[in-house]
Enzyme design. Sequence first.
Site, PDB file in Angstrom:
ATOM      1  N   HIS A  84       2.506 -28.212  53.211  1.00 19.53           N
ATOM      2  CA  HIS A  84       2.991 -29.023  52.086  1.00 19.53           C
ATOM      3  C   HIS A  84       2.500 -30.457  52.244  1.00 19.53           C
ATOM      4  O   HIS A  84       3.244 -31.353  52.607  1.00 19.53           O
ATOM      5  CB  HIS A  84       4.512 -28.949  51.928  1.00 19.53           C
ATOM      6  CG  HIS A  84       5.332 -29.336  53.116  1.00 19.53           C
ATOM      7  ND1 HIS A  84       5.146 -28.839  54.376  1.00 19.53           N
ATOM      8  CD2 HIS A  84       6.382 -30.218  53.232  1.00 19.53           C
ATOM      9  CE1 HIS A  84       6.026 -29.362  55.212  1.00 19.53           C
ATOM     10  NE2 HIS A  84       6.780 -30.209  54.540  1.00 19.53           N
ATOM     11  N   GLU A  90       9.549 -25.612  61.051  1.00 21.15           N
ATOM     12  CA  GLU A  90       9.122 -26.975  60.749  1.00 21.15           C
ATOM     13  C   GLU A  90       9.574 -27.902  61.871  1.00 21.15           C
ATOM     14  O   GLU A  90      10.727 -28.293  61.950  1.00 21.15           O
ATOM     15  CB  GLU A  90       9.698 -27.426  59.411  1.00 21.15           C
ATOM     16  CG  GLU A  90       9.161 -28.775  58.966  1.00 21.15           C
ATOM     17  CD  GLU A  90       9.625 -29.172  57.583  1.00 21.15           C
ATOM     18  OE1 GLU A  90       8.912 -29.940  56.929  1.00 21.15           O
ATOM     19  OE2 GLU A  90      10.716 -28.713  57.166  1.00 21.15           O
ATOM     20  N   HIS A  92       7.863 -32.752  63.043  1.00 23.86           N
ATOM     21  CA  HIS A  92       8.463 -33.145  61.778  1.00 23.86           C
ATOM     22  C   HIS A  92       8.278 -34.663  61.680  1.00 23.86           C
ATOM     23  O   HIS A  92       7.160 -35.144  61.872  1.00 23.86           O
ATOM     24  CB  HIS A  92       9.929 -32.693  61.680  1.00 23.86           C
ATOM     25  CG  HIS A  92      10.501 -32.865  60.305  1.00 23.86           C
ATOM     26  ND1 HIS A  92      11.605 -33.636  60.036  1.00 23.86           N
ATOM     27  CD2 HIS A  92      10.086 -32.371  59.111  1.00 23.86           C
ATOM     28  CE1 HIS A  92      11.852 -33.615  58.734  1.00 23.86           C
ATOM     29  NE2 HIS A  92      10.951 -32.856  58.145  1.00 23.86           N
ATOM     30  N   HIS A 112       2.931 -33.110  58.178  1.00 22.97           N
ATOM     31  CA  HIS A 112       3.807 -34.014  58.941  1.00 22.97           C
ATOM     32  C   HIS A 112       3.131 -34.678  60.130  1.00 22.97           C
ATOM     33  O   HIS A 112       3.673 -35.666  60.643  1.00 22.97           O
ATOM     34  CB  HIS A 112       5.083 -33.309  59.424  1.00 22.97           C
ATOM     35  CG  HIS A 112       6.161 -33.219  58.400  1.00 22.97           C
ATOM     36  ND1 HIS A 112       6.915 -34.315  58.015  1.00 22.97           N
ATOM     37  CD2 HIS A 112       6.605 -32.177  57.656  1.00 22.97           C
ATOM     38  CE1 HIS A 112       7.784 -33.932  57.094  1.00 22.97           C
ATOM     39  NE2 HIS A 112       7.609 -32.656  56.848  1.00 22.97           N
ATOM     40  N   HIS A 131       6.068 -23.691  51.400  1.00 17.20           N
ATOM     41  CA  HIS A 131       7.190 -24.360  52.061  1.00 17.20           C
ATOM     42  C   HIS A 131       8.368 -24.487  51.109  1.00 17.20           C
ATOM     43  O   HIS A 131       8.279 -25.148  50.073  1.00 17.20           O
ATOM     44  CB  HIS A 131       6.764 -25.753  52.528  1.00 17.20           C
ATOM     45  CG  HIS A 131       7.719 -26.393  53.484  1.00 17.20           C
ATOM     46  ND1 HIS A 131       7.645 -26.217  54.842  1.00 17.20           N
ATOM     47  CD2 HIS A 131       8.789 -27.186  53.282  1.00 17.20           C
ATOM     48  CE1 HIS A 131       8.609 -26.895  55.441  1.00 17.20           C
ATOM     49  NE2 HIS A 131       9.339 -27.482  54.499  1.00 17.20           N
ATOM     50  N   ASP A 146       7.834 -27.617  48.504  1.00 17.02           N
ATOM     51  CA  ASP A 146       8.902 -28.287  49.256  1.00 17.02           C
ATOM     52  C   ASP A 146      10.214 -28.314  48.476  1.00 17.02           C
ATOM     53  O   ASP A 146      11.003 -29.244  48.595  1.00 17.02           O
ATOM     54  CB  ASP A 146       8.506 -29.702  49.675  1.00 17.02           C
ATOM     55  CG  ASP A 146       9.284 -30.192  50.908  1.00 17.02           C
ATOM     56  OD1 ASP A 146      10.045 -29.394  51.487  1.00 17.02           O
ATOM     57  OD2 ASP A 146       9.127 -31.365  51.278  1.00 17.02           O
ATOM     58  N   ASP A 158      12.767 -25.089  51.502  1.00 13.66           N
ATOM     59  CA  ASP A 158      13.845 -25.375  52.438  1.00 13.66           C
ATOM     60  C   ASP A 158      15.180 -24.781  52.021  1.00 13.66           C
ATOM     61  O   ASP A 158      16.243 -25.276  52.440  1.00 13.66           O
ATOM     62  CB  ASP A 158      13.995 -26.886  52.608  1.00 13.66           C
ATOM     63  CG  ASP A 158      12.995 -27.469  53.597  1.00 13.66           C
ATOM     64  OD1 ASP A 158      13.056 -27.085  54.775  1.00 13.66           O
ATOM     65  OD2 ASP A 158      12.156 -28.292  53.192  1.00 13.66           O
TER      66      ASP A 158
END
Length: 399
Positions: free
Chosen positions: A219, A130, A157, A198, A25, A327, A27
């Site tokens: 993650h 996500e 999420h 999540h 993961h 992450d 971003d």
Amino acid sequence: MMSAPVSSLDRARALLAEHPVVDGHNDLPWALREQVRYDLDRRDIAHDQAAHLHTDLPRLRAGLVGAQFWSVYVPCSLTGDSAVSACLEQIDAVRALAARYPDDIQLAFTADDMEKARSQGRIASLMGAEGGHAIDESLATLRALHRLGVRYMTLTHNDSLAWADSATDDPRADGLSRFGEEVVREMNRLGMLVDLSHVAATTMRDALRVTEAPVLFSHSSARAVCAHPRNIPDDVLAALPGNGGVAMATFVPKFVRIEAAEWWEGASAHMEKHGFELFDSTEEAVRVREAYTEEHPAPRVTASDVADHLDHMREVAGIDHLGVGGDYDGMPFGPDDLADVSGYPNLVAELLDRHWSESDLAKLTWHNAVRVLRDAESVARRLQKDRGPSIATLAQLDA
């Protein structure tokens, strides 16, 4: 003349040269959207972007990353068509990166693609959506995302959905609703990994009950080590051998040490008072966050703390069910010695010092993640022989 002893860090780098990191993961696409609206000339990741990002090509190479699941994330504040459009724009950004840097980044859609990219010295680039709000309660949209290359979807999420409960919100579906179960089944049929980071523990358990394919935690770390709801309870970790799934430990400090979680609550409240979220990466948000951090230093988190999670996860789930999902660019800052994507050798060196074998580390960094995608592909081929695309709707199943 005796040769100098080889350091753990040198051993880690040598191991990663053969068995590079698959990170679950990152971003970067959203950070590029927030900072420069995808203007890759302004954030040319071929060069050091340490002033702005956790991720660029020189540091990916230094970190010996061989494959990356790029998050095509959209925030829960976007719903309906807006969420779908933003997800498509995120996918477009990942494809733009691959087109701009073809010597370094290779789009990958299968486990074989991952292996091929590694053999060519490129970083295999996969995508994970996500948040299930990105499909707007539409299985046809789910299928479209898969056709565009998305290979996992995180069911929620931070906010609960009508069909799946989040770890950080009040429940709406008591785990998975009937439509949520159908989403899992359709993901199985497509070969899209069901990502349970999540989600609430009830959602994790429901998904494990329903799924016919291995699941992923892209993650998430161990709740027994840091009692944060975003982490994985031991009973779920213990179920992974029977399912075949993989839990990828994260580096987010508040999920690693409970003291860091307490600090983050205060930092988040401060940022919200100034009109920002803690994760915002605009220049003004960064200035506000850095000012707060200067007055209220965050608790120190290191690779050793992450290794504590991995030690526990290995004890409960077994070495065949572990990976890493940093992450990066989805958190304001990482652990001291895992501050950006160049830091993975520090974690591997720490695990070597804890007497993890090289064969176990090769599973952690590369082989488990490749295997779980390959297994999902195999399940999909079998299921597609027996059933076609689902046309179920939320209204039909959860009325």
